[in-house]
Every structure is written in structure tokens, then in C-alpha cells.
Design an enzyme around this catalytic site. Structure first.
Site, PDB file in Angstrom:
ATOM      1  N   GLY A   1       0.802  -1.215   0.000  1.00  0.00           N
ATOM      2  CA  GLY A   1       0.000   0.000   0.000  1.00  0.00           C
ATOM      3  C   GLY A   1       0.835   1.264   0.000  1.00  0.00           C
ATOM      4  O   GLY A   1       1.936   1.319  -0.562  1.00  0.00           O
ATOM      5  N   VAL A   2       0.328   2.303   0.644  1.00  0.00           N
ATOM      6  CA  VAL A   2       1.008   3.596   0.693  1.00  0.00           C
ATOM      7  C   VAL A   2       2.336   3.477   1.427  1.00  0.00           C
ATOM      8  O   VAL A   2       3.329   4.103   1.043  1.00  0.00           O
ATOM      9  CB  VAL A   2       0.097   4.649   1.358  1.00  0.00           C
ATOM     10  CG1 VAL A   2       0.845   5.970   1.534  1.00  0.00           C
ATOM     11  CG2 VAL A   2      -1.149   4.878   0.513  1.00  0.00           C
ATOM     12  N   ASP A   3       2.369   2.673   2.486  1.00  0.00           N
ATOM     13  CA  ASP A   3       3.612   2.500   3.246  1.00  0.00           C
ATOM     14  C   ASP A   3       4.735   2.023   2.327  1.00  0.00           C
ATOM     15  O   ASP A   3       5.835   2.596   2.286  1.00  0.00           O
ATOM     16  CB  ASP A   3       3.373   1.503   4.384  1.00  0.00           C
ATOM     17  CG  ASP A   3       4.588   1.364   5.303  1.00  0.00           C
ATOM     18  OD1 ASP A   3       5.368   2.329   5.396  1.00  0.00           O
ATOM     19  OD2 ASP A   3       4.735   0.300   5.914  1.00  0.00           O
TER      20      ASP A   3
ATOM     21  N   SER B   1      -6.540   3.817   5.484  1.00  0.00           N
ATOM     22  CA  SER B   1      -7.266   2.546   5.655  1.00  0.00           C
ATOM     23  C   SER B   1      -8.247   2.233   4.525  1.00  0.00           C
ATOM     24  O   SER B   1      -8.909   1.191   4.561  1.00  0.00           O
ATOM     25  CB  SER B   1      -8.011   2.496   7.000  1.00  0.00           C
ATOM     26  OG  SER B   1      -7.112   2.446   8.079  1.00  0.00           O
TER      27      SER B   1
ATOM     28  N   GLY C   1      -7.529   1.598   1.417  1.00  0.00           N
ATOM     29  CA  GLY C   1      -6.957   0.746   0.388  1.00  0.00           C
ATOM     30  C   GLY C   1      -7.017  -0.718   0.782  1.00  0.00           C
ATOM     31  O   GLY C   1      -8.101  -1.302   0.896  1.00  0.00           O
TER      32      GLY C   1
ATOM     33  N   TYR D   1      -6.705  -2.082   3.533  1.00  0.00           N
ATOM     34  CA  TYR D   1      -7.399  -2.334   4.806  1.00  0.00           C
ATOM     35  C   TYR D   1      -8.915  -2.288   4.660  1.00  0.00           C
ATOM     36  O   TYR D   1      -9.639  -2.594   5.593  1.00  0.00           O
ATOM     37  CB  TYR D   1      -6.940  -1.345   5.870  1.00  0.00           C
ATOM     38  CG  TYR D   1      -5.589  -1.671   6.480  1.00  0.00           C
ATOM     39  CD1 TYR D   1      -4.860  -2.791   6.074  1.00  0.00           C
ATOM     40  CD2 TYR D   1      -5.038  -0.856   7.460  1.00  0.00           C
ATOM     41  CE1 TYR D   1      -3.631  -3.088   6.635  1.00  0.00           C
ATOM     42  CE2 TYR D   1      -3.804  -1.146   8.032  1.00  0.00           C
ATOM     43  CZ  TYR D   1      -3.106  -2.260   7.604  1.00  0.00           C
ATOM     44  OH  TYR D   1      -1.884  -2.554   8.165  1.00  0.00           O
TER      45      TYR D   1
END
Length: 286
Positions: free
Chosen positions: A6-8, A92, A94, A96
Site C-alpha cells: 500500500g502507501v507505506d 485505511s 486501500g 485495509y
């Protein structure tokens, strides 16, 4: 905070290994869900990365206060750093799997209410669907802020101020006329303040966004509305309007008193086509 998906993962790939090194050094045990902390931005065109841990809706973490805490804590960290601008993904929403509409509402409502020194907040949409949902929510939230300004005027003792909301003939824009009770039904554009969602921020000679307080909106109304005086003589209407606003705020939808083809026999509708009704306003004392 270890460069996963994801973004992380995208942040770590774009920012390089310096971000991961800082994450491990500053947060050896990571962060709790809903908390936030900062690291270097590495190779990114930014000064810092503010990391926050969103709740995993798909795994059963469905406490909305944790999602709201992510935005609140991130702005607090930004203030500690002296940051003046910050950009957020929809936390959250995405992998999640937090429901998009509620994720958008949590982001906008929490950021609008944040007590922060940050001048600019950007919400970045991943796809056209999220972008449309963000624009829609910002538009609705701005209109709700204007109605909250009317309620604030009532709280100041100006009981005769009225709001008449409806839909434009095209059905594309919500609009509202704000006037005194004695001007209801009067065909005089100067006797009321008119606002349409097509005007975006422009209201009563000023600008209103979701970050403007209801009290500031009330100031604009009182400066602009003609023939307005404190009366404190219509608590029944003020109570009715407060009940309407409670329903509007809970549902996150705008009230409708009129529209082409609209049947108002069961009262006003909260949310165009929702079927949620609120009784007609009481008659004003003469």
C-alpha cells in the site's frame, strides 16, 4: 512502518532506505493503531514523512475513533515539526478495506475540526471514484457549515432568521436562501442571502470552507442580512431547526424543502431521494 504494501510500501520505495533506517531507529516497536510519528523524508520532495497506523477494517478493526485518531495525531505531529502543509492518502481505504464513503467522511470531518497550525491539507485520491467521493463530501460539508452558521445565529438570539433549502431546477446543485421570517415568500433577491453548491466557497460576500467555524459563518450572515434584529421570541422554530440540524449532521446529508416534482406532504427530506423526512417548520408568531 517497515515498508510493506500500500502507501507505506510506496513511500519507502520512493524515499529510499533512509526512511526505513529512521523508522527502525526511532520506532523499534512500531506504532500503535491510531498513533503517529515522523521520520526523514529521504529522497522524497518533502522535509518529513508523518507515519500513522490505520485500523485494518478487513481484519475486524472497525472502531472509527481509531481512524479519526490517525488524522488528528498526524496533524499534532505536523505541528510539533512546524510543518505548514501536509498531504494525506485516504487512510485505511486501500488494502485495509475501510468503506470508502465513511473513510472520506472521517478524513474531512476530523481534519476540518483539527486545532492545527498547518495552512494547507491535501487529500490525495487513488482513483477517480475516490476523487469524486472526496469532492462530493467537501461540497456537502461546506453547505452543512453554512446551515450550522444559521443555527449559531439563532443561538445569539436572532430567532427570526430562516433557511429555505432545495434543489435547483437542473437537479445538479443544492441551494439555500437565508432570510428573516417576514421576507419568506417575498420575490426580492436583496431580501435574502442566496447560496448554491455551484458557487463552491463563495457565500455572503466572503468565503466558506469546511475549515471555517459556524461562528464565522454567523458573522457573515449578520453582516449581510437586511432587516435582522435580535428577538428571542420564537423558541419553537429554533428548537425545530436544531432538531433538523442534528439529523443533517448524523446522516451527513442536506435538507430539501422544495424541488421539481418533490412531494412535501410528509415534510422536508434530509438527503435528496433518501426518504428520510423531518416535519414542516412551525408557523412563526406574528
Amino acid at each position: 512502518m517497515r515498508g510493506g504494501g500500500g502507501v507505506d510500501g510506496a513511500i519507502h520505495r520512493a524515499g529510499g532506505p533512509a526512511i526505513l533506517r529512521d523508522c527502525v531507529e526511532r520506532f523499534p516497536s512500531g506504532l500503535a493503531t491510531g498513533d503517529a510519528g515522523w521520520t526523514t523524508a529521504g529522497d522524497l520532495p518533502a522535509r518529513w514523512v508523518v507515519h500513522t497506523v490505520g485500523p485494518n477494517y478487513a481484519a475486524g478493526q472497525r472502531d472509527r475513533s481509531l481512524l479519526e485518531s490517525c488524522y488528528r495525531r498526524a496533524t499534532e505531529v505536523a505541528d510539533e515539526l512546524g510543518a505548514r502543509s501536509i498531504a494525506f492518502p485516504l487512510i485505511s481505504a486501500g488494502v485495509y478495506r475501510w468503506p470508502l464513503r465513511d473513510a472520506v467522511r472521517a478524513a474531512i470531518d476530523t481534519l476540518a475540526a483539527a486545532d492545527t497550525q498547518v495552512d494547507e491539507v491535501r487529500l490525495v485520491a487513488y482513483d477517480p471514484t475516490a476523487h469524486t467521493e472526496l469532492l462530493t463530501r467537501i461540497t456537502v460539508s461546506t453547505a452543512i457549515r453554512i446551515l450550522q452558521g444559521v443555527r449559531a445565529v439563532h443561538d445569539r438570539g436572532y430567532h427570526r432568521v430562516r433557511a429555505l433549502p432545495g434543489m435547483s431546477a437542473s437537479g445538479l446543485h443544492w441551494r439555500v436562501a437565508i432570510m428573516t421570517a417576514n421576507n419568506l415568500g417575498v420575490v426580492n433577491p436583496d431580501a435574502a442571502i442566496h447560496y448554491s453548491t455551484g458557487a463552491l466557497k463563495q457565500f455572503a460576500g466572503g468565503k466558506v470552507t469546511v475549515t471555517v467555524s459556524p461562528q464565522t459563518v454567523a458573522d457573515l450572515i449578520m453582516e449581510t442580512l437586511p432587516e435582522n434584529a435580535p428577538t428571542s421570541d420564537d423558541p419553537e422554530y429554533v428548537s425545530w431547526f436544531a432538531d433538523l440540524m442534528q439529523l443533517v449532521e448524523v446522516e451527513g446529508m442536506l435538507p430539501i424543502a422544495y424541488a421539481d416534482g418533490f412531494d412535501d406532504s410528509d415534510g422536508w427530506e434530509v438527503g435528496w431521494g433518501s426518504g428520510i423526512r423531518h416535519p414542516h417548520p412551525p408557523l412563526s408568531p406574528r
